[in-house]
Design a protein around this motif. Sequence first.
Motif, PDB file in Angstrom:
ATOM      1  N   ILE A 260      40.230  44.972  44.138  1.00 41.54           N
ATOM      2  CA  ILE A 260      39.969  45.479  45.481  1.00 41.54           C
ATOM      3  C   ILE A 260      39.051  44.570  46.280  1.00 41.54           C
ATOM      4  N   THR A 261      38.260  43.734  45.606  1.00 40.48           N
ATOM      5  CA  THR A 261      37.316  42.862  46.310  1.00 40.48           C
ATOM      6  C   THR A 261      37.931  41.523  46.710  1.00 40.48           C
ATOM      7  N   THR A 262      39.161  41.250  46.273  1.00 34.84           N
ATOM      8  CA  THR A 262      39.776  39.944  46.525  1.00 34.84           C
ATOM      9  C   THR A 262      40.177  39.794  47.992  1.00 34.84           C
ATOM     10  N   THR A 263      39.748  38.707  48.600  1.00 31.17           N
ATOM     11  CA  THR A 263      40.142  38.394  49.982  1.00 31.17           C
ATOM     12  C   THR A 263      40.983  37.117  50.048  1.00 31.17           C
ATOM     13  N   GLU A 264      40.813  36.231  49.078  1.00 30.50           N
ATOM     14  CA  GLU A 264      41.629  35.013  49.023  1.00 30.50           C
ATOM     15  C   GLU A 264      42.864  35.317  48.165  1.00 30.50           C
TER      16      GLU A 264
ATOM     17  N   ARG B 280      46.355  46.949  44.529  1.00 33.58           N
ATOM     18  CA  ARG B 280      45.027  46.769  43.977  1.00 33.58           C
ATOM     19  C   ARG B 280      44.915  47.404  42.588  1.00 33.58           C
ATOM     20  N   HIS B 281      44.310  46.645  41.666  1.00 39.09           N
ATOM     21  CA  HIS B 281      44.091  47.171  40.316  1.00 39.09           C
ATOM     22  C   HIS B 281      43.375  48.519  40.362  1.00 39.09           C
TER      23      HIS B 281
ATOM     24  N   LEU C   4      49.146  45.372  34.464  1.00 40.83           N
ATOM     25  CA  LEU C   4      49.041  44.565  35.681  1.00 40.83           C
ATOM     26  C   LEU C   4      48.336  43.242  35.403  1.00 40.83           C
ATOM     27  N   ASP C   5      47.308  43.275  34.554  1.00 44.30           N
ATOM     28  CA  ASP C   5      46.629  42.036  34.177  1.00 44.30           C
ATOM     29  C   ASP C   5      47.587  41.090  33.475  1.00 44.30           C
ATOM     30  N   LYS C   6      48.345  41.641  32.525  1.00 44.77           N
ATOM     31  CA  LYS C   6      49.251  40.793  31.749  1.00 44.77           C
ATOM     32  C   LYS C   6      50.344  40.218  32.634  1.00 44.77           C
ATOM     33  N   ILE C   7      50.856  41.019  33.550  1.00 46.74           N
ATOM     34  CA  ILE C   7      51.899  40.522  34.455  1.00 46.74           C
ATOM     35  C   ILE C   7      51.387  39.315  35.238  1.00 46.74           C
ATOM     36  N   VAL C   8      50.220  39.470  35.869  1.00 46.99           N
ATOM     37  CA  VAL C   8      49.674  38.374  36.670  1.00 46.99           C
ATOM     38  C   VAL C   8      49.379  37.168  35.797  1.00 46.99           C
ATOM     39  N   ALA C   9      48.736  37.403  34.658  1.00 48.74           N
ATOM     40  CA  ALA C   9      48.351  36.283  33.793  1.00 48.74           C
ATOM     41  C   ALA C   9      49.574  35.514  33.315  1.00 48.74           C
TER      42      ALA C   9
END
Length: 650
Positions: free
Chosen positions: A249-253, A357-358, A437-442
């Motif tokens: 939720i804190t990601t802006t880039e 968002r996670h 979701l972490d595994k998908i992105v990674a």
Amino acid sequence: MNLFFEESGEFKTGGILNQVGEAFQVELPGGKRTKVRAKDVLFQFSSHEPAELISEASQVSEEIDLDFLWEVAGENEFGYQDLGKEYFGHDPKPEEAAGLLFRLHSAPIYFYKKGKGRYKAAPEKSLQAALAGLEKKRQQAIIQQQYVDELVQGRLPDAIRTNTVALLCKPDKNSIEYKALLAACDELHISPERLLLDLGGISNPKELHLARFLFENFPKGTRFPKIDIPDTALELPEAEVNAFSIDDITTTEIDDAFSVTTLADGNIRIGIHIAAPALGMKPDDSLDEIAKKRLSTVYMPGDKITMLPDELVNQFTLSAGEKRPAMSLYATLNPQDWSVLETETRAEMIRVAENLRHNDLDSLITAESLEKREGEYPHKDDIAVLWHCSQVFEKKRMEKREGFGLRPEQNNRVDFNFYVDENDIVTIERRKRTAPLDKIVAELMIFANSTWGKLLHEHGIPGIYRSQGGGTGSWLNRMQVKMVTHAAPHQGLGVDQYAWCTSPLRRYTDLVNQWQILACVNYGITAPLSAPFKPKDANLFAIVSAFDSVYSAYGEFQSKMERYWCLRWLSQNNVRQVEAVVIRDEMLRLVDIPLTIAMPGMRPLARGTQVRVDLIRWDEIDLSVEARLLDVTENVDETASDENEEELTE
């Protein structure tokens, strides 16, 4: 008979015991005997006892007016006896001769020594300059003592307040402010950091840690110069995909997004879409110079220092509903076995439908809910496809990893997220690295970085790669992660090559690789002639070296700030007894937060052993923790692995 002589720059007296040639055996007033050469003797006397002469000579010396003596001396070199006759009006008595020598010797700015008992008066200009220097030092000493008194009394002088960070980080050790600070600290038996914090020179320990980092790494501050925003309405084809991103939720880039398309032949095409600032920036232009100076975004709990200005990031970040330039990697998969049939890289415009968002979805999207097709959330079907794909990708990586001779990777390691609100209240949340979701992105990021690294290699142009394994020496040396400019295996990740390409808004290496990949896309087999960086390019080597150093410093700072916020968490929650896990000899890590504690003298325990610890005290300034072991639980927690592996998440 007694002697008045000079020894090692000091005047002394003693009684003669005997004389052999040019040397005297002399007994000093304290009874010690010494050998005195005749050339060091200034005069002999019998009118006083040796100790008595020294006492009377000291009184005579104190009564001599230096300014008058300097006027009497004239401009020429003189012997002390001649000057004594002029000053006293008669041949000087022993106590007067000795007193005069004491006075001449103690005033080097008035009289220059020219030999045994011989001096020359300083020229008037030199004397006045020296006296002015002495007066300046005297005034500085007064001011310095005033600073010391104020500090001891609990007040911070303005001269120190305006120079606080420099005094702690890189002080001028000859300055009166620094000397006063040290003197006050010695008197109060306190460190400079604690004294300045106590007196308000620095508001709190967090600001102290941040100020030190900024002083060292951003001496000119963190503000960006004014920039011209590039036009991102580029003449590129628009991707016909329903893309979405997955971030905290804190990601802006927002660097990356994903899409899933079912093709007419039944195959599935997965899109990995990466923000493409390389399409709006060129090597060595003004925007590149900004990025090159910082090389990476600096992360810390509750804050960050971005590599690129916000207005530039906003032009390229993959915000929902906005059309943005992207570099897309499309992989066509056979849904029967999820094998990759082909890949294609395109530069295109993309409109991301949603930024997921996670924090909103982690509780809904679990391995179990995906298996049972439970829950309702955006892009549910696409996420299910990506989940199956990521599991296949991971399995293939692990097979290759084992082929490199490494044991299977731990699948239950825990990550921690820090959230700091405007009142500096910190929340620390545990997140298993195997969350879907972490595994998908990674896995998709690893796939993209490996695929694009292979693309660069096949086109014969260099890139910036992360390599692990294949070294020499100890296991740790062999498995150290290195940055290289050619394709090389990353054994820990289980890939043949791994180039950082998927975070060009946050890492300069990824921006450089994006320029190189775009050359492959635009020029094909002629890419080696057109790519910004050629093989064995000295500029590329310089970037690798600079980035490696800076990224390490930024990482150390992030770790320090995470440790600080862990200590703040302990204070805010009034925690005293905690569960911990042994991660290696005499080193524990808390279960609830990622805080490591050294336990010197702790009996040997197997890695992963759970223990209960009493936290006695901790310090937010030096970040130390004092604790004692209360109890040992023989269960083993496999998440305690501290293997030297590449982080999977971006």
